[in-house]
Design a protein around this motif. Structure first.
Motif, PDB file in Angstrom:
ATOM      1  N   ILE A   1      -2.408   4.838 -11.792  1.00 10.35           N
ATOM      2  CA  ILE A   1      -3.123   5.870 -11.054  1.00 10.35           C
ATOM      3  C   ILE A   1      -2.816   5.789  -9.568  1.00 10.35           C
ATOM      4  O   ILE A   1      -2.619   6.814  -8.905  1.00 10.35           O
ATOM      5  N   SER A   2      -2.770   4.593  -9.007  1.00 12.27           N
ATOM      6  CA  SER A   2      -2.532   4.461  -7.578  1.00 12.27           C
ATOM      7  C   SER A   2      -1.196   5.071  -7.181  1.00 12.27           C
ATOM      8  O   SER A   2      -1.106   5.842  -6.225  1.00 12.27           O
ATOM      9  N   ASP A   3      -0.121   4.748  -7.928  1.00 10.76           N
ATOM     10  CA  ASP A   3       1.205   5.267  -7.600  1.00 10.76           C
ATOM     11  C   ASP A   3       1.298   6.773  -7.822  1.00 10.76           C
ATOM     12  O   ASP A   3       1.826   7.507  -6.992  1.00 10.76           O
ATOM     13  N   TYR A   4       0.816   7.255  -8.961  1.00  8.76           N
ATOM     14  CA  TYR A   4       1.011   8.641  -9.336  1.00  8.76           C
ATOM     15  C   TYR A   4       0.066   9.606  -8.625  1.00  8.76           C
ATOM     16  O   TYR A   4       0.431  10.742  -8.329  1.00  8.76           O
TER      17      TYR A   4
ATOM     18  N   ASN B   1      -2.140   3.934   0.345  1.00  7.62           N
ATOM     19  CA  ASN B   1      -0.856   3.534   0.910  1.00  7.62           C
ATOM     20  C   ASN B   1      -0.919   2.171   1.600  1.00  7.62           C
ATOM     21  O   ASN B   1       0.103   1.505   1.748  1.00  7.62           O
ATOM     22  N   HIS B   2      -2.113   1.753   2.033  1.00 11.20           N
ATOM     23  CA  HIS B   2      -2.250   0.425   2.647  1.00 11.20           C
ATOM     24  C   HIS B   2      -2.192  -0.695   1.611  1.00 11.20           C
ATOM     25  O   HIS B   2      -1.975  -1.857   1.977  1.00 11.20           O
ATOM     26  N   ARG B   3      -2.458  -0.369   0.347  1.00 15.66           N
ATOM     27  CA  ARG B   3      -2.402  -1.337  -0.753  1.00 15.66           C
ATOM     28  C   ARG B   3      -3.308  -2.548  -0.510  1.00 15.66           C
ATOM     29  O   ARG B   3      -2.930  -3.702  -0.773  1.00 15.66           O
ATOM     30  N   LEU B   4      -4.514  -2.283  -0.012  1.00 12.85           N
ATOM     31  CA  LEU B   4      -5.491  -3.348   0.188  1.00 12.85           C
ATOM     32  C   LEU B   4      -6.106  -3.744  -1.152  1.00 12.85           C
ATOM     33  O   LEU B   4      -6.252  -2.916  -2.054  1.00 12.85           O
ATOM     34  N   ILE B   5      -6.508  -4.996  -1.287  1.00 13.78           N
ATOM     35  CA  ILE B   5      -7.121  -5.465  -2.533  1.00 13.78           C
ATOM     36  C   ILE B   5      -8.525  -4.868  -2.681  1.00 13.78           C
ATOM     37  O   ILE B   5      -9.138  -4.415  -1.708  1.00 13.78           O
ATOM     38  N   GLY B   6      -9.059  -4.902  -3.898  1.00 14.99           N
ATOM     39  CA  GLY B   6     -10.347  -4.287  -4.206  1.00 14.99           C
ATOM     40  C   GLY B   6     -11.497  -4.723  -3.313  1.00 14.99           C
ATOM     41  O   GLY B   6     -12.275  -3.880  -2.861  1.00 14.99           O
ATOM     42  N   PRO B   7     -11.667  -6.029  -3.021  1.00 18.31           N
ATOM     43  CA  PRO B   7     -12.781  -6.435  -2.166  1.00 18.31           C
ATOM     44  C   PRO B   7     -12.695  -5.917  -0.729  1.00 18.31           C
ATOM     45  O   PRO B   7     -13.675  -5.957   0.005  1.00 18.31           O
ATOM     46  N   LEU B   8     -11.515  -5.443  -0.308  1.00 18.07           N
ATOM     47  CA  LEU B   8     -11.361  -4.927   1.049  1.00 18.07           C
ATOM     48  C   LEU B   8     -11.389  -3.403   1.110  1.00 18.07           C
ATOM     49  O   LEU B   8     -11.639  -2.832   2.180  1.00 18.07           O
ATOM     50  N   TYR B   9     -11.115  -2.729  -0.033  1.00 12.19           N
ATOM     51  CA  TYR B   9     -11.046  -1.265   0.015  1.00 12.19           C
ATOM     52  C   TYR B   9     -11.398  -0.679  -1.349  1.00 12.19           C
ATOM     53  O   TYR B   9     -10.834  -1.078  -2.371  1.00 12.19           O
ATOM     54  N   ASN B  10     -12.314   0.275  -1.338  1.00 16.81           N
ATOM     55  CA  ASN B  10     -12.752   0.943  -2.561  1.00 16.81           C
ATOM     56  C   ASN B  10     -11.800   2.100  -2.870  1.00 16.81           C
ATOM     57  O   ASN B  10     -11.673   3.034  -2.063  1.00 16.81           O
ATOM     58  N   PRO B  11     -11.103   2.101  -4.027  1.00 17.27           N
ATOM     59  CA  PRO B  11     -10.182   3.187  -4.347  1.00 17.27           C
ATOM     60  C   PRO B  11     -10.829   4.570  -4.335  1.00 17.27           C
ATOM     61  O   PRO B  11     -10.139   5.576  -4.164  1.00 17.27           O
ATOM     62  N   GLU B  12     -12.148   4.629  -4.510  1.00 20.51           N
ATOM     63  CA  GLU B  12     -12.850   5.911  -4.489  1.00 20.51           C
ATOM     64  C   GLU B  12     -12.681   6.643  -3.162  1.00 20.51           C
ATOM     65  O   GLU B  12     -12.773   7.876  -3.098  1.00 20.51           O
TER      66      GLU B  12
END
Length: 412
Positions: free
Chosen positions: A29-32, A155-166
């Motif tokens: 999902i992140s890439d597409y 695009n920053h590709r931060l890990i989950g605890p640092l950034y919410n994909p929502e």
């Protein structure tokens, strides 16, 4: 009332799972859907195009417990814009960004991101609209500089605890300055996101975020066994020299993470790839006192597997006195439900399944299901009373579609 909520959850889960098994797709999902390719194509020199970028979404967060409340997100965002390549290494984009929630008739005129207190009280009617402009120059094969609306969010590709994909769905485009570097051994993304500008006598604070996301690659990502080290950090500063809200209103908050990861590219047509990563995360309140902790840490271990058309994900998180600036509240020790309540070394187990399908370049659909299981934890409320919170199950499910067509207007 409770039985209706349970039936609603069961129905949504049933439809989601059925849709997943009736689809054939590739799980990313992140890439597409979320990420945007920032590389400039020199073959488009002197081309003028009109482009429409859009993500439509329906996301349901059924959260329980004291970490955060549940909510739904039915809506979309649109970016109609003109794109011009005056030279083979320069790209200019100009248009608007509009966020629409179904059923909403007014929107706060603020940056839709994080737990900040500097938000103003201005409103826009009908649609949340912002101007959009990006100027990008490829200084070399490896270095790009971006001014205006930068390549943010996923695009920053931060890990989950640092950034919410929502936030890929809901936040305003990040605006400021960005430098991107990519090579065989190192990827670096450095940016400044200016979230809140102030004039004299404004009634809200200046706020900006400085970020770094890098990855050291010890061998080729396509190797049978690929190893890497991510190094990430975000710093948000609030308040400035002409801040007149109150004395000593400057705040500086930090998150950071460093880890090690490995990828097994199996070469098998069904069981395709396994990714394992362990990260140590940190939090610091360098200035100000808006949060209950001045410093904390967390440990994040995650794994994912690409099996046929699906990506299956799992992770374990534990922390002490940690606050995530832009992450899901599940990755923290502060309750957003009961003001003043904090958690004593919370732990959480996560499981997720996702897929996405790309029909053609710029046309993708995705579905995901996330399960959050915070384990039992001791809590301390604002009055100093201690109690226990039992383990609880929360889930989030979403369906997304990205449409990004481009039409050539003229070649000069």
């Amino acid at each position: 009332m409770k039985s209706r909520i349970v039936r609603r959850r069961a129905m949504f889960l049933g439809l989601l799972v059925m849709g997943m098994f009736l689809s054939f797709s590739r799980a990313q999902i992140s890439d597409y859907l979320y990420e945007t390719d920032y590389h400039i194509d020199p073959e488009k020199k002197r081309e003028l195009s009109v482009e429409l970028d859009n993500i439509s979404f329906f996301k349901d967060n059924e959260y329980t417990g004291k970490f955060t409340k549940g909510y739904s997100l039915p809506g979309l965002w649109l970016q109609p814009k003109l794109v011009y390549y005056p030279l083979g290494n320069i790209k200019l984009e100009a248009g608007i960004h509009a966020l629409i929630y179904h059923g909403a008739n007014k929107y706060p005129s603020v940056a839709y991101q994080d737990i900040a207190e500097w938000r103003g009280n201005q409103y826009q009617k009908g649609v949340h609209v912002l101007p959009y402009f990006r100027a990008q120059m490829a200084l070399s094969e490896h270095v790009n500089i971006v001014l205006g609306d930068i390549y943010g969010a996923a695009n920053h590709r931060l890990i989950g605890p640092l950034y919410n994909p929502e936030l890929n769905l809901t936040c305003d485009p990040e605006m400021g300055l960005q430098v991107l570097y990519d090579s065989k051994v190192l990827d670096v993304d450095v940016w400044v996101n200016w979230q809140s500008f102030i004039f004299r006598d404004d009634t809200h604070q200046e706020a900006f975020t400085v970020g770094l996301s890098s990855r050291i690659k010890y061998n080729e990502p396509s190797s049978r066994f690929h190893f890497y080290t991510p190094l990430q950090g975000v710093i948000q500063h609030r308040g400035g020299e002409i801040d007149t809200i109150y004395q000593g209103s400057v705040q500086t908050l930090m998150n950071g993470a460093i880890g090690v990861g490995g990828v097994w590219n199996t070469g098998h047509p069904v069981f395709k790839r396994v990714n394992v990563e362990v990260d140590a995360a940190g939090y610091c309140q360098q200035a100000g006192a808006i949060l209950p902790f001045d410093g904390g840490y967390g440990l994040y271990a995650r794994a994912s597997a690409d099996i046929h058309d699906f990506r299956v994900k799992a992770s374990y998180w534990r922390c002490e006195d940690f606050v995530s600036l832009f992450g899901n509240p599940f990755y923290g020790a502060v309750s957003t439900v009961d003001e003043g309540t904090v958690f004593d070394r919370p732990r959480m187990v996560y499981f997720g399944v996702e897929y996405s399908k790309r029909f053609a370049k710029g046309f993708s659909i995705g579905v995901e299901l996330d399960l959050f299981q915070p384990l039992s934890v001791e809590t301390l409320d604002a009055s100093g009373k201690r109690s226990s919170a039992k383990s609880s199950t929360s889930f989030s499910a979403g369906v997304y579609m990205r449409v990004n067509p481009s039409f050539l207007l003229k070649r000069f």
